[in-house]
Design a protein around this motif. Structure first.
Motif, PDB file in Angstrom:
ATOM      1  N   VAL A 177       0.833  -1.200   0.000  1.00  0.00           N
ATOM      2  CA  VAL A 177       0.000   0.000   0.000  1.00  0.00           C
ATOM      3  C   VAL A 177       0.877   1.262   0.000  1.00  0.00           C
ATOM      4  O   VAL A 177       1.901   1.323   0.678  1.00  0.00           O
ATOM      5  CB  VAL A 177      -0.980   0.004   1.204  1.00  0.00           C
ATOM      6  CG1 VAL A 177      -0.264  -0.020   2.543  1.00  0.00           C
ATOM      7  CG2 VAL A 177      -1.932   1.198   1.142  1.00  0.00           C
ATOM      8  N   PHE A 178       0.457   2.236  -0.802  1.00  0.00           N
ATOM      9  CA  PHE A 178       1.053   3.566  -0.823  1.00  0.00           C
ATOM     10  C   PHE A 178       0.237   4.419   0.122  1.00  0.00           C
ATOM     11  O   PHE A 178      -0.995   4.487  -0.018  1.00  0.00           O
ATOM     12  CB  PHE A 178       0.913   4.155  -2.231  1.00  0.00           C
ATOM     13  CG  PHE A 178       2.200   4.482  -2.912  1.00  0.00           C
ATOM     14  CD1 PHE A 178       2.949   5.579  -2.498  1.00  0.00           C
ATOM     15  CD2 PHE A 178       2.642   3.726  -3.990  1.00  0.00           C
ATOM     16  CE1 PHE A 178       4.137   5.897  -3.148  1.00  0.00           C
ATOM     17  CE2 PHE A 178       3.835   4.032  -4.639  1.00  0.00           C
ATOM     18  CZ  PHE A 178       4.580   5.125  -4.215  1.00  0.00           C
ATOM     19  N   ILE A 179       0.881   5.053   1.080  1.00  0.00           N
ATOM     20  CA  ILE A 179       0.150   5.967   1.974  1.00  0.00           C
ATOM     21  C   ILE A 179       0.607   7.380   1.613  1.00  0.00           C
ATOM     22  O   ILE A 179       1.766   7.741   1.816  1.00  0.00           O
ATOM     23  CB  ILE A 179       0.429   5.645   3.458  1.00  0.00           C
ATOM     24  CG1 ILE A 179       0.158   4.151   3.724  1.00  0.00           C
ATOM     25  CG2 ILE A 179      -0.429   6.530   4.368  1.00  0.00           C
ATOM     26  CD1 ILE A 179       0.595   3.668   5.095  1.00  0.00           C
ATOM     27  N   THR A 180      -0.298   8.167   1.031  1.00  0.00           N
ATOM     28  CA  THR A 180       0.089   9.466   0.492  1.00  0.00           C
ATOM     29  C   THR A 180      -0.956  10.507   0.871  1.00  0.00           C
ATOM     30  O   THR A 180      -1.712  10.294   1.826  1.00  0.00           O
ATOM     31  CB  THR A 180       0.304   9.340  -1.046  1.00  0.00           C
ATOM     32  OG1 THR A 180       0.783  10.571  -1.555  1.00  0.00           O
ATOM     33  CG2 THR A 180      -0.976   8.946  -1.779  1.00  0.00           C
ATOM     34  N   LEU A 234       7.411  -5.388  12.531  1.00  0.00           N
ATOM     35  CA  LEU A 234       7.423  -4.406  11.435  1.00  0.00           C
ATOM     36  C   LEU A 234       8.786  -3.730  11.338  1.00  0.00           C
ATOM     37  O   LEU A 234       9.271  -3.156  12.331  1.00  0.00           O
ATOM     38  CB  LEU A 234       6.331  -3.350  11.679  1.00  0.00           C
ATOM     39  CG  LEU A 234       6.250  -2.222  10.652  1.00  0.00           C
ATOM     40  CD1 LEU A 234       5.761  -2.741   9.301  1.00  0.00           C
ATOM     41  CD2 LEU A 234       5.334  -1.099  11.148  1.00  0.00           C
ATOM     42  N   GLY A 235       9.408  -3.786  10.174  1.00  0.00           N
ATOM     43  CA  GLY A 235      10.669  -3.081   9.953  1.00  0.00           C
ATOM     44  C   GLY A 235      10.387  -1.619   9.624  1.00  0.00           C
ATOM     45  O   GLY A 235       9.341  -1.291   9.069  1.00  0.00           O
ATOM     46  N   LEU A 272       3.759   6.369  15.717  1.00  0.00           N
ATOM     47  CA  LEU A 272       3.566   4.996  15.237  1.00  0.00           C
ATOM     48  C   LEU A 272       3.499   4.028  16.406  1.00  0.00           C
ATOM     49  O   LEU A 272       2.613   3.175  16.476  1.00  0.00           O
ATOM     50  CB  LEU A 272       4.729   4.592  14.322  1.00  0.00           C
ATOM     51  CG  LEU A 272       4.707   5.157  12.906  1.00  0.00           C
ATOM     52  CD1 LEU A 272       6.031   4.883  12.215  1.00  0.00           C
ATOM     53  CD2 LEU A 272       3.563   4.549  12.087  1.00  0.00           C
ATOM     54  N   ASN A 273       4.431   4.205  17.310  1.00  0.00           N
ATOM     55  CA  ASN A 273       4.492   3.335  18.476  1.00  0.00           C
ATOM     56  C   ASN A 273       3.192   3.389  19.271  1.00  0.00           C
ATOM     57  O   ASN A 273       2.626   2.355  19.626  1.00  0.00           O
ATOM     58  CB  ASN A 273       5.658   3.795  19.368  1.00  0.00           C
ATOM     59  CG  ASN A 273       6.519   2.632  19.757  1.00  0.00           C
ATOM     60  OD1 ASN A 273       6.094   1.475  19.633  1.00  0.00           O
ATOM     61  ND2 ASN A 273       7.710   2.918  20.225  1.00  0.00           N
ATOM     62  N   ALA A 274       2.703   4.624  19.482  1.00  0.00           N
ATOM     63  CA  ALA A 274       1.475   4.812  20.264  1.00  0.00           C
ATOM     64  C   ALA A 274       0.299   4.153  19.552  1.00  0.00           C
ATOM     65  O   ALA A 274      -0.484   3.409  20.161  1.00  0.00           O
ATOM     66  CB  ALA A 274       1.218   6.299  20.468  1.00  0.00           C
ATOM     67  N   SER A 275       0.204   4.398  18.237  1.00  0.00           N
ATOM     68  CA  SER A 275      -0.927   3.883  17.485  1.00  0.00           C
ATOM     69  C   SER A 275      -0.896   2.355  17.406  1.00  0.00           C
ATOM     70  O   SER A 275      -1.923   1.690  17.560  1.00  0.00           O
ATOM     71  CB  SER A 275      -0.901   4.499  16.083  1.00  0.00           C
ATOM     72  OG  SER A 275      -1.977   4.050  15.342  1.00  0.00           O
ATOM     73  N   LEU A 276       0.306   1.805  17.174  1.00  0.00           N
ATOM     74  CA  LEU A 276       0.420   0.353  17.036  1.00  0.00           C
ATOM     75  C   LEU A 276       0.126  -0.355  18.358  1.00  0.00           C
ATOM     76  O   LEU A 276      -0.571  -1.373  18.371  1.00  0.00           O
ATOM     77  CB  LEU A 276       1.820  -0.030  16.531  1.00  0.00           C
ATOM     78  CG  LEU A 276       2.102   0.321  15.066  1.00  0.00           C
ATOM     79  CD1 LEU A 276       3.574   0.145  14.736  1.00  0.00           C
ATOM     80  CD2 LEU A 276       1.251  -0.533  14.124  1.00  0.00           C
ATOM     81  N   ASP A 288      -2.394   5.880  11.843  1.00  0.00           N
ATOM     82  CA  ASP A 288      -3.667   5.125  11.865  1.00  0.00           C
ATOM     83  C   ASP A 288      -3.683   4.080  10.755  1.00  0.00           C
ATOM     84  O   ASP A 288      -4.082   2.932  10.966  1.00  0.00           O
ATOM     85  CB  ASP A 288      -4.866   6.075  11.665  1.00  0.00           C
ATOM     86  CG  ASP A 288      -4.932   7.143  12.742  1.00  0.00           C
ATOM     87  OD1 ASP A 288      -4.541   6.835  13.881  1.00  0.00           O
ATOM     88  OD2 ASP A 288      -5.348   8.280  12.442  1.00  0.00           O
ATOM     89  N   PHE A 289      -3.260   4.513   9.559  1.00  0.00           N
ATOM     90  CA  PHE A 289      -3.234   3.572   8.434  1.00  0.00           C
ATOM     91  C   PHE A 289      -2.257   2.425   8.689  1.00  0.00           C
ATOM     92  O   PHE A 289      -2.547   1.264   8.386  1.00  0.00           O
ATOM     93  CB  PHE A 289      -2.852   4.289   7.130  1.00  0.00           C
ATOM     94  CG  PHE A 289      -3.997   5.038   6.505  1.00  0.00           C
ATOM     95  CD1 PHE A 289      -5.108   4.365   6.016  1.00  0.00           C
ATOM     96  CD2 PHE A 289      -3.966   6.420   6.394  1.00  0.00           C
ATOM     97  CE1 PHE A 289      -6.171   5.040   5.436  1.00  0.00           C
ATOM     98  CE2 PHE A 289      -5.019   7.114   5.811  1.00  0.00           C
ATOM     99  CZ  PHE A 289      -6.126   6.426   5.331  1.00  0.00           C
ATOM    100  N   VAL A 290      -1.088   2.766   9.220  1.00  0.00           N
ATOM    101  CA  VAL A 290      -0.083   1.715   9.466  1.00  0.00           C
ATOM    102  C   VAL A 290      -0.659   0.679  10.441  1.00  0.00           C
ATOM    103  O   VAL A 290      -0.570  -0.529  10.205  1.00  0.00           O
ATOM    104  CB  VAL A 290       1.238   2.323  10.001  1.00  0.00           C
ATOM    105  CG1 VAL A 290       2.213   1.219  10.421  1.00  0.00           C
ATOM    106  CG2 VAL A 290       1.887   3.214   8.945  1.00  0.00           C
ATOM    107  N   ALA A 291      -1.299   1.161  11.490  1.00  0.00           N
ATOM    108  CA  ALA A 291      -1.891   0.232  12.473  1.00  0.00           C
ATOM    109  C   ALA A 291      -2.984  -0.625  11.826  1.00  0.00           C
ATOM    110  O   ALA A 291      -3.050  -1.840  12.050  1.00  0.00           O
ATOM    111  CB  ALA A 291      -2.457   1.022  13.650  1.00  0.00           C
TER     112      ALA A 291
END
Ligand code: ZN
Ligand code: ZN
Length: 368
Positions: A56-59, A101-102, A116-120, A87-90
């Motif tokens: 997925v491209f997140i743009t 996840l790398g 990212l850490n918080a959301s994941l 949000d999308f990554v999670a």
């Protein structure tokens, strides 16, 4: 010369293989050069998340339309004030069951990492983020034929622009005038532009490896170092030549000859199987034997591709082994503070039995 979808698909599978080796279920790419390499599309302010389950491209709304058109096979989502990248990554990590996840630790801000850490951790009970900044960079070391063609084309344009500005260099011309002309010539020849801001360093400035072109006017007897490159379809070239305004004196000839001989020895030594540190030593030991060891201030060279400096580094600390398809620079220099310096740089492609020098400008000492 068009990059076809099959090649990009192959790249995706190579990334998947590397992820498996590192024990990763997916990777979030934030390095724009890596994103371009994996997707075949070069953009800004965008991210890629890939796993064995999908890509997925997140743009954002500036780019989603063109990405959808240029990247068939990719899902494209748009961030908004209501839905952030994190949000999308999670969401995708949950959907694709990514547990490890790398991420690219050298291309992420502390702020984004915290988000990212918080959301994941909020969305998922088991997830680990692991630094994986080298995975795609390592794949980029060996260039595909399409990439080599782009780099060759960039090198040719840089050579032409260099030959053009050589005719303009004379006493009274300022460093920045030559730098501006290089930029103009490269744009005019259809390049994306410069691969980095050109260095034009005259007189005593030439003893600074990364001098910024300024108001200094060239004078008779000056060394002038020009370090420049072109960028074509995202791919860089890199070359340096040092010339003298007027006739060179004995000392200038001596230093020039030392650098030239070391550069030629190193180019002749390039072959698959050689470690980068051993290649660096070829030039470094010769320069030291000539008495200028303390004046060779930097590593011998670097990889060139989507970034002007990329893996491998041709330095005493790098034990990466040269392989066919790598593109590297060979750029020894000798710098005497207050007096001046000489650097000579070619970009070369490692071949099955040696190398192809793609910088075609002659290397003898030019006296203007
Ligand atoms: Zn350079
Ligand atoms: Zn360079």
């Amino acid at each position: 010369m068009m990059q076809d979808v099959c090649v990009v698909d192959t790249t995706y599978h190579k990334v998947m293989r590397e992820l498996a080796k590192e024990g990763l279920d997916g990777i979030l790419l934030s390095d724009l050069a890596n994103i371009g390499f994996v997707s075949g599309f070069f953009t800004e302010d965008s991210y890629i998340l890939i796993s064995g389950q999908g890509k997925v491209f997140i743009t954002d709304s500036r780019y989603n339309e063109v990405i959808e058109k240029k990247c068939p096979g990719w899902q494209v989502v748009c961030v908004s004030p209501q839905r952030h990248l994190a949000d999308f990554v999670a969401e995708f990590c949950e959907k694709w069951e990514i547990k490890t996840l790398g991420f690219e630790e050298d291309k992420i801000t502390q702020g984004l990492f915290s988000q990212l850490n918080a959301s994941l951790t909020q969305h998922l009970s088991v997830i680990e983020m692991k630094p994986a900044g080298d995975i795609v960079k390592k794949l980029r070391m060996i260039k595909r034929p399409y990439e080599l063609d782009c780099i060759r084309r960039a090198a040719r344009a840089a050579d032409d622009a260099y030959l053009h500005v050589l005719k303009l260099m004379k006493p009274g011309v300022r460093e920045y005038e030559i730098a501006a002309e290089i930029q103009y010539q490269l744009k005019k020849s259809g390049m994306d532009g410069e691969s980095f801001p050109s260095i034009v360093a005259a007189g005593a400035h030439s003893s600074r490896p990364h001098a910024i072109p300024g108001e200094y006017k060239m004078q008779i007897g000056d060394f002038v170092t020009i370090d420049m490159g072109a960028k074509y379809r995202g791919y860089c070239s890199d070359m340096t030549r040092t010339v003298v305004i007027g006739a060179a004196d004995i000392k200038q000839k001596e230093v020039y000859d030392v650098v030239l001989a070391s550069q030629k020895k190193a180019v002749a030594a390039v072959k698959p199987g050689l470690r980068c540190c051993d290649l660096d030593a070829v030039a470094r030991e010769y320069i030291a034997a000539c008495g200028y060891g303390e004046n060779f201030l930097h590593s011998l060279g670097h990889g060139v591709g989507l970034d002007i400096h990329e893996m491998p580094t041709i330095s005493k600390n790098c034990d990466i082994v040269l392989e066919p398809g790598m593109v590297i620079t060979i750029e020894p220099g000798v710098y005497l503070p207050g007096w001046g310096g000489v650097r000579i740089e070619d970009t070369v492609i490692v071949t099955e039995d040696g190398c192809e020098v793609i910088t075609k400008i002659p290397k003898y000492l030019v006296e203007l």
